[in-house]
Write a protein that holds these residues in place. Structure first.
Motif, short mmCIF file in Angstrom:
data_model
loop_
_atom_site.label_atom_id
_atom_site.label_comp_id
_atom_site.label_asym_id
_atom_site.label_seq_id
_atom_site.Cartn_x
_atom_site.Cartn_y
_atom_site.Cartn_z
N ILE A 189 -1.63 65.78 -2.63
CA ILE A 189 -2.61 66.78 -3.05
C ILE A 189 -3.98 66.22 -2.70
CG2 ILE A 189 -3.58 68.11 -4.97
CD1 ILE A 189 -0.62 68.73 -4.48
N SER A 202 -7.51 66.80 -3.26
CA SER A 202 -8.25 67.58 -4.26
C SER A 202 -9.73 67.73 -3.94
CB SER A 202 -8.08 66.92 -5.63
OG SER A 202 -8.69 65.64 -5.62
N VAL A 250 -10.55 72.02 -9.53
CA VAL A 250 -9.79 70.99 -10.25
C VAL A 250 -8.62 71.63 -10.98
CG1 VAL A 250 -9.88 69.23 -12.05
CG2 VAL A 250 -11.80 69.49 -10.46
N ALA A 252 -5.87 72.54 -8.57
CA ALA A 252 -5.11 71.36 -8.14
C ALA A 252 -4.11 70.96 -9.21
CB ALA A 252 -6.06 70.21 -7.82
N ARG A 253 -4.54 70.94 -10.46
CA ARG A 253 -3.64 70.56 -11.56
C ARG A 253 -2.49 71.55 -11.69
NH1 ARG A 253 -5.98 69.71 -16.82
NH2 ARG A 253 -4.34 68.20 -17.10
N VAL A 265 -2.06 62.06 -5.48
CA VAL A 265 -3.30 62.84 -5.53
C VAL A 265 -4.43 62.01 -4.94
CG1 VAL A 265 -4.89 64.14 -6.99
CG2 VAL A 265 -2.47 63.99 -7.61
#
Length: 86
Positions: free
Chosen positions: A35, A37, A45, A48-49, A66
């Motif tokens: 990922i 980010s 954010v 992404a989570r 990440v």
């Protein structure tokens, strides 16, 4: 499975994601999701989570790594996620 890269953010992240994919494949990583980010907005954010949680449900055996600016500026948030391996 090989290496999948999910990109959030700017053109620089898109470029870096291609480099990450190539290097990870050359290093022999398998069944890994990276990922990349972005921390420009809180929404980026959050996306992404959310993506991390979804991808782990879909591919529970995949390793999730990440990187990117959100991973640097908000490292604790991502490190505390059970779904994140690195």
């Amino acid at each position: 499975m090989g290496v999948d890269v999910v990109t959030f953010g700017c053109r620089l992240n898109a470029f870096e994601s291609e480099v990450i994919r190539r290097e990870a494949e050359q290093a022999g990583l398998a069944d890994t999701i990276v990922i990349n980010s972005c921390a420009v907005t809180n929404e980026a954010v959050a996306q992404a989570r959310q993506s991390i949680r979804k991808l782990k449900r879909e591919r529970p055996n995949a390793r999730i790594v990440v990187t990117g600016c959100a991973a640097q500026t908000q490292a604790e948030i991502f490190a505390e996620m059970a779904e994140v391996d690195r």
